[in-house]
Design a protein around this motif. Sequence first.
Motif, short mmCIF file in Angstrom:
data_model
loop_
_atom_site.label_atom_id
_atom_site.label_comp_id
_atom_site.label_asym_id
_atom_site.label_seq_id
_atom_site.Cartn_x
_atom_site.Cartn_y
_atom_site.Cartn_z
N LEU A 1 0.83 -1.21 0.00
CA LEU A 1 0.00 0.00 0.00
C LEU A 1 0.86 1.25 0.00
O LEU A 1 0.57 2.22 -0.72
CB LEU A 1 -0.93 -0.02 1.22
N LEU A 2 1.93 1.23 0.79
CA LEU A 2 2.82 2.39 0.82
C LEU A 2 3.51 2.59 -0.52
O LEU A 2 3.67 3.72 -1.00
CB LEU A 2 3.86 2.22 1.94
N ALA A 3 3.93 1.47 -1.15
CA ALA A 3 4.59 1.57 -2.46
C ALA A 3 3.66 2.15 -3.51
O ALA A 3 4.09 2.83 -4.44
CB ALA A 3 5.08 0.19 -2.90
N LEU A 4 2.36 1.90 -3.35
CA LEU A 4 1.36 2.43 -4.29
C LEU A 4 0.91 3.83 -3.93
O LEU A 4 0.08 4.42 -4.62
CB LEU A 4 0.15 1.49 -4.33
N GLY A 5 1.44 4.35 -2.82
CA GLY A 5 1.06 5.68 -2.38
C GLY A 5 -0.34 5.76 -1.80
O GLY A 5 -0.99 6.81 -1.84
N LEU A 6 -0.81 4.65 -1.23
CA LEU A 6 -2.18 4.58 -0.72
C LEU A 6 -2.20 4.64 0.80
O LEU A 6 -1.64 3.77 1.48
CB LEU A 6 -2.86 3.28 -1.19
N ASN A 7 -2.86 5.65 1.32
CA ASN A 7 -3.06 5.79 2.75
C ASN A 7 -4.53 5.53 3.09
O ASN A 7 -5.36 5.34 2.21
CB ASN A 7 -2.65 7.20 3.21
N THR A 8 -4.85 5.54 4.37
CA THR A 8 -6.23 5.33 4.79
C THR A 8 -7.10 6.48 4.30
O THR A 8 -6.77 7.65 4.51
CB THR A 8 -6.32 5.22 6.32
N SER A 9 -8.21 6.14 3.67
CA SER A 9 -9.12 7.17 3.17
C SER A 9 -9.68 8.00 4.32
O SER A 9 -10.10 7.46 5.34
CB SER A 9 -10.27 6.52 2.41
N LYS A 10 -9.68 9.30 4.14
CA LYS A 10 -10.28 10.18 5.13
C LYS A 10 -11.58 10.79 4.61
O LYS A 10 -12.05 11.82 5.10
CB LYS A 10 -9.28 11.28 5.52
N HIS A 11 -12.17 10.10 3.65
CA HIS A 11 -13.48 10.49 3.13
C HIS A 11 -14.52 9.54 3.72
O HIS A 11 -14.50 8.34 3.46
CB HIS A 11 -13.51 10.42 1.61
N GLY A 12 -15.41 10.06 4.54
CA GLY A 12 -16.44 9.20 5.12
C GLY A 12 -16.11 8.74 6.53
O GLY A 12 -15.51 9.48 7.32
N ASP A 13 -16.46 7.48 6.83
CA ASP A 13 -16.42 7.02 8.22
C ASP A 13 -15.02 6.84 8.77
O ASP A 13 -14.83 6.78 9.99
CB ASP A 13 -17.21 5.72 8.39
N LEU A 14 -13.98 6.76 7.92
CA LEU A 14 -12.62 6.61 8.42
C LEU A 14 -11.89 7.95 8.53
O LEU A 14 -10.66 7.98 8.72
CB LEU A 14 -11.83 5.63 7.55
N ASP A 15 -12.63 9.03 8.39
CA ASP A 15 -12.04 10.35 8.65
C ASP A 15 -11.53 10.38 10.09
O ASP A 15 -11.92 9.57 10.93
CB ASP A 15 -13.10 11.43 8.45
N TYR A 16 -10.63 11.31 10.37
CA TYR A 16 -10.09 11.43 11.73
C TYR A 16 -11.23 11.59 12.73
O TYR A 16 -12.28 12.15 12.40
CB TYR A 16 -9.14 12.62 11.82
N PRO A 17 -11.05 11.10 13.95
CA PRO A 17 -12.11 11.22 14.96
C PRO A 17 -12.55 12.67 15.14
O PRO A 17 -11.73 13.59 15.07
CB PRO A 17 -11.45 10.69 16.23
N ILE A 18 -13.84 12.86 15.35
CA ILE A 18 -14.35 14.21 15.61
C ILE A 18 -13.71 14.73 16.88
O ILE A 18 -13.68 14.06 17.91
CB ILE A 18 -15.89 14.16 15.77
N ARG A 19 -13.18 15.93 16.80
CA ARG A 19 -12.47 16.50 17.94
C ARG A 19 -13.44 16.78 19.08
O ARG A 19 -14.45 17.46 18.90
CB ARG A 19 -11.75 17.79 17.55
N LYS A 20 -13.16 16.23 20.21
CA LYS A 20 -13.95 16.49 21.41
C LYS A 20 -13.06 16.22 22.61
O LYS A 20 -12.08 15.47 22.52
CB LYS A 20 -15.20 15.62 21.44
N LYS A 21 -13.39 16.82 23.71
CA LYS A 21 -12.57 16.69 24.91
C LYS A 21 -12.80 15.32 25.54
O LYS A 21 -13.93 14.98 25.90
CB LYS A 21 -12.88 17.80 25.91
N LEU A 22 -11.74 14.55 25.66
CA LEU A 22 -11.81 13.27 26.34
C LEU A 22 -11.47 13.47 27.81
O LEU A 22 -10.67 14.33 28.17
CB LEU A 22 -10.84 12.27 25.71
N SER A 23 -12.05 12.67 28.67
CA SER A 23 -11.85 12.85 30.11
C SER A 23 -11.21 11.63 30.74
O SER A 23 -11.16 10.55 30.15
CB SER A 23 -13.19 13.14 30.79
#
Length: 247
Positions: A218-240
């Motif tokens: 995957l790295l050789a093909l230049g493919l990273n995890t898609s950030k379109h849709g449900d695998l986008d970075y976690p929604i920023r919120k304060k964790l406790s």
Amino acid sequence: MSMNKQIIQVINPNTSLAMTETIGTAARAVAAGNTEILAVCPQQGVPSIEGHFDEAIAAIGVLEQIKAGREQGAQGHVIACFGDPGLLAARELAQGPVVGIAEAAMHMATMVATRFSIVTTLPRTVIIARHLLRQYGFEHHCTAVHAIDLPVLALEDGSGIAQEKVRQRCIQAIREDDSGAIVLGCGGMADLARELTHELGVPVIDGVGAAVKMVESLLALGLNTSKHGDLDYPIRKKLSGQFERLN
């Protein structure tokens, strides 16, 4: 593949240092010359993963290690437990590709055989493996899932009993299942695949090695995890509480 150095983080989700060493050695044995393997495990959690409860605890450790791996410059990650704990959550947190060893081994098996069997540790993990087969779409490729009926850490006790039971189960699976390949259903079995492949004359697939090679591809093909849709970075919120460290 570009010969630029790349770091692949291999995460053992349990806290066993001995198993982390076994997994790291197996990963380095197949890694390309330009790949540095960063083999790690959480400092807190469960010593072995043998059920849904263990997986839930281990998933937090996986996420902590993904965060740490990114900070250490890892371009890709492997989750080296056959339950693939926390896989989708890890993909949310990671930028680079994240591959679970069960997922990788099952994929690889379908490329070298039309039917495969799985040999795992405890009978309860047979059920978990079947859930993953269904989830990943390989249910019709797998003929059977077998357990050696020994706990995960028996693979690290130095007696060799668990290793011999794996060997016998693999032989039995070939005879009874008419499978063309065997998938080893535990990260602690990673060092057995080459010898068993040679002895048994069929592909015996270790998910650790399979996952490392998939991440490299995957790295050789230049493919990273898609950030379109449900695998986008976690929604920023304060964790406790204890989860603040994941912020």
